[in-house]
Design a protein around this motif. Structure first.
Motif, PDB file in Angstrom:
ATOM      1  N   MET A   1       0.852  -1.168   0.000  1.00 47.76           N
ATOM      2  CA  MET A   1       0.000   0.000   0.000  1.00 47.76           C
ATOM      3  C   MET A   1       0.897   1.230   0.000  1.00 47.76           C
ATOM      4  N   SER A   2       0.470   2.250  -0.689  1.00 51.11           N
ATOM      5  CA  SER A   2       1.264   3.470  -0.783  1.00 51.11           C
ATOM      6  C   SER A   2       1.120   4.308   0.482  1.00 51.11           C
ATOM      7  N   ALA A   3       1.498   5.554   0.378  1.00 45.38           N
ATOM      8  CA  ALA A   3       1.460   6.450   1.543  1.00 45.38           C
ATOM      9  C   ALA A   3       0.084   6.430   2.202  1.00 45.38           C
ATOM     10  N   SER A   4       0.092   6.530   3.492  1.00 44.61           N
ATOM     11  CA  SER A   4      -1.124   6.478   4.289  1.00 44.61           C
ATOM     12  C   SER A   4      -1.998   7.707   4.041  1.00 44.61           C
ATOM     13  N   ARG A   5      -3.291   7.475   3.917  1.00 46.52           N
ATOM     14  CA  ARG A   5      -4.241   8.571   3.756  1.00 46.52           C
ATOM     15  C   ARG A   5      -4.595   9.138   5.118  1.00 46.52           C
ATOM     16  N   ASP A   6      -4.934  10.422   5.131  1.00 50.89           N
ATOM     17  CA  ASP A   6      -5.257  11.075   6.397  1.00 50.89           C
ATOM     18  C   ASP A   6      -6.429  10.416   7.100  1.00 50.89           C
ATOM     19  N   ALA A   7      -7.516  10.189   6.367  1.00 53.22           N
ATOM     20  CA  ALA A   7      -8.694   9.581   6.990  1.00 53.22           C
ATOM     21  C   ALA A   7      -9.484   8.813   5.949  1.00 53.22           C
ATOM     22  N   VAL A   8     -10.036   7.703   6.388  1.00 47.38           N
ATOM     23  CA  VAL A   8     -10.845   6.860   5.528  1.00 47.38           C
ATOM     24  C   VAL A   8     -12.152   6.594   6.261  1.00 47.38           C
ATOM     25  N   GLU A   9     -13.256   6.857   5.582  1.00 46.58           N
ATOM     26  CA  GLU A   9     -14.565   6.609   6.179  1.00 46.58           C
ATOM     27  C   GLU A   9     -15.070   5.257   5.700  1.00 46.58           C
ATOM     28  N   ILE A  10     -15.472   4.425   6.644  1.00 46.64           N
ATOM     29  CA  ILE A  10     -15.944   3.085   6.333  1.00 46.64           C
ATOM     30  C   ILE A  10     -17.275   2.863   7.042  1.00 46.64           C
ATOM     31  N   ALA A  11     -18.254   2.350   6.290  1.00 45.07           N
ATOM     32  CA  ALA A  11     -19.524   1.952   6.902  1.00 45.07           C
ATOM     33  C   ALA A  11     -19.316   0.586   7.547  1.00 45.07           C
ATOM     34  N   VAL A  12     -19.564   0.523   8.849  1.00 40.96           N
ATOM     35  CA  VAL A  12     -19.338  -0.706   9.610  1.00 40.96           C
ATOM     36  C   VAL A  12     -20.652  -1.090  10.289  1.00 40.96           C
ATOM     37  N   GLU A  13     -21.018  -2.360  10.141  1.00 40.76           N
ATOM     38  CA  GLU A  13     -22.229  -2.828  10.819  1.00 40.76           C
ATOM     39  C   GLU A  13     -22.093  -2.587  12.321  1.00 40.76           C
ATOM     40  N   ASN A  14     -23.177  -2.142  12.934  1.00 38.16           N
ATOM     41  CA  ASN A  14     -23.132  -1.860  14.376  1.00 38.16           C
ATOM     42  C   ASN A  14     -22.746  -3.095  15.188  1.00 38.16           C
ATOM     43  N   ALA A  15     -23.216  -4.261  14.773  1.00 36.91           N
ATOM     44  CA  ALA A  15     -22.846  -5.485  15.495  1.00 36.91           C
ATOM     45  C   ALA A  15     -21.337  -5.692  15.436  1.00 36.91           C
ATOM     46  N   TRP A  16     -20.728  -5.328  14.328  1.00 34.76           N
ATOM     47  CA  TRP A  16     -19.274  -5.450  14.202  1.00 34.76           C
ATOM     48  C   TRP A  16     -18.572  -4.396  15.053  1.00 34.76           C
ATOM     49  N   LEU A  17     -19.177  -3.210  15.159  1.00 25.21           N
ATOM     50  CA  LEU A  17     -18.577  -2.169  15.997  1.00 25.21           C
ATOM     51  C   LEU A  17     -18.486  -2.619  17.453  1.00 25.21           C
ATOM     52  N   VAL A  18     -19.482  -3.358  17.897  1.00 28.05           N
ATOM     53  CA  VAL A  18     -19.448  -3.860  19.268  1.00 28.05           C
ATOM     54  C   VAL A  18     -18.269  -4.815  19.439  1.00 28.05           C
ATOM     55  N   PRO A  71     -29.674  -6.421  12.456  1.00 25.82           N
ATOM     56  CA  PRO A  71     -29.118  -6.586  11.108  1.00 25.82           C
ATOM     57  C   PRO A  71     -29.445  -5.385  10.214  1.00 25.82           C
ATOM     58  N   GLY A  72     -28.458  -4.966   9.471  1.00 24.98           N
ATOM     59  CA  GLY A  72     -28.652  -3.866   8.524  1.00 24.98           C
ATOM     60  C   GLY A  72     -28.318  -2.495   9.068  1.00 24.98           C
ATOM     61  N   LEU A  73     -28.174  -2.357  10.382  1.00 19.56           N
ATOM     62  CA  LEU A  73     -27.827  -1.059  10.951  1.00 19.56           C
ATOM     63  C   LEU A  73     -26.309  -0.894  10.958  1.00 19.56           C
ATOM     64  N   SER A  74     -25.859   0.269  10.479  1.00 18.70           N
ATOM     65  CA  SER A  74     -24.417   0.505  10.441  1.00 18.70           C
ATOM     66  C   SER A  74     -24.119   1.955  10.794  1.00 18.70           C
ATOM     67  N   SER A  75     -22.856   2.197  11.036  1.00 18.46           N
ATOM     68  CA  SER A  75     -22.372   3.547  11.340  1.00 18.46           C
ATOM     69  C   SER A  75     -21.196   3.837  10.417  1.00 18.46           C
ATOM     70  N   ARG A  76     -21.014   5.093  10.087  1.00 20.65           N
ATOM     71  CA  ARG A  76     -19.888   5.507   9.255  1.00 20.65           C
ATOM     72  C   ARG A  76     -18.799   6.028  10.190  1.00 20.65           C
ATOM     73  N   ILE A  77     -17.665   5.339  10.163  1.00 18.83           N
ATOM     74  CA  ILE A  77     -16.551   5.663  11.048  1.00 18.83           C
ATOM     75  C   ILE A  77     -15.397   6.176  10.200  1.00 18.83           C
ATOM     76  N   ARG A  78     -14.862   7.316  10.582  1.00 16.05           N
ATOM     77  CA  ARG A  78     -13.755   7.942   9.848  1.00 16.05           C
ATOM     78  C   ARG A  78     -12.522   7.971  10.745  1.00 16.05           C
ATOM     79  N   LEU A  79     -11.477   7.263  10.289  1.00 12.87           N
ATOM     80  CA  LEU A  79     -10.230   7.171  11.037  1.00 12.87           C
ATOM     81  C   LEU A  79      -9.061   7.265  10.067  1.00 12.87           C
ATOM     82  N   PRO A  80      -7.911   7.687  10.554  1.00 12.74           N
ATOM     83  CA  PRO A  80      -6.711   7.617   9.717  1.00 12.74           C
ATOM     84  C   PRO A  80      -6.467   6.156   9.297  1.00 12.74           C
ATOM     85  N   GLU A  81      -5.906   5.999   8.124  1.00 14.98           N
ATOM     86  CA  GLU A  81      -5.667   4.658   7.604  1.00 14.98           C
ATOM     87  C   GLU A  81      -4.851   3.800   8.561  1.00 14.98           C
ATOM     88  N   GLU A  82      -3.843   4.390   9.199  1.00 18.75           N
ATOM     89  CA  GLU A  82      -3.018   3.582  10.102  1.00 18.75           C
ATOM     90  C   GLU A  82      -3.812   3.078  11.306  1.00 18.75           C
TER      91      GLU A  82
END
Length: 122
Positions: A1-18, A71-82
């Motif tokens: 992977m090339s240089a790290s991006r500042d932030a990446v937003e990913i939709a993550v299922e809420n069950a997975w967030l737990v 099922p089907g509920l998710s949140s958009r989480i934005r974090l630096p790639e690292e």
């Protein structure tokens, strides 16, 4: 992977967030008890708070999690790639330590890591 991006937003299922939250919490506790530098345990606690802060209506009770993780509920989480990469590493390490729990938990951790890595490579 090339240089790290500042932030990446990913939709993550809420069950997975737990699960992600629990794995980060466990890693933080292990780091603290295991004599890791305090900075390491603190960094994990900060990461956990950053994820929770972006999850709308993070439940404050066990009963709240029952509907929040439907099922089907998710949140958009934005974090630096690292930080996403760090989460993947924590999930894979956890999966390695809990392999005896069975294929379902192993598959869930693999699915979460695959989804994160897919989003990072997009």
């Amino acid at each position: 992977m090339s240089a790290s991006r500042d932030a990446v937003e990913i939709a993550v299922e809420n069950a997975w967030l737990v699960r992600i939250d629990g794995v980060i919490d466990n890693a933080s506790s292990v780091a603290h008890r295991g004599g890791a530098p305090l900075d390491e345990a603190d960094a994990l606690r900060v990461l956990r708070r950053r994820v929770r802060a972006q999850a709308p209506d993070w439940p404050q009770s066990i009963q709240g999690f029952e509907s929040w993780t439907a099922p089907g509920l998710s949140s958009r989480i934005r974090l630096p790639e690292e930080e996403w990469q760090r989460i993947c590493g924590l999930l894979l390490a956890y999966r390695g330590r809990t392999a005896s729990l069975g294929d379902q938990e192993d598959q869930t951790m693999s699915d979460i890591v695959a989804r994160i890595r897919e989003a990072l490579s997009a």
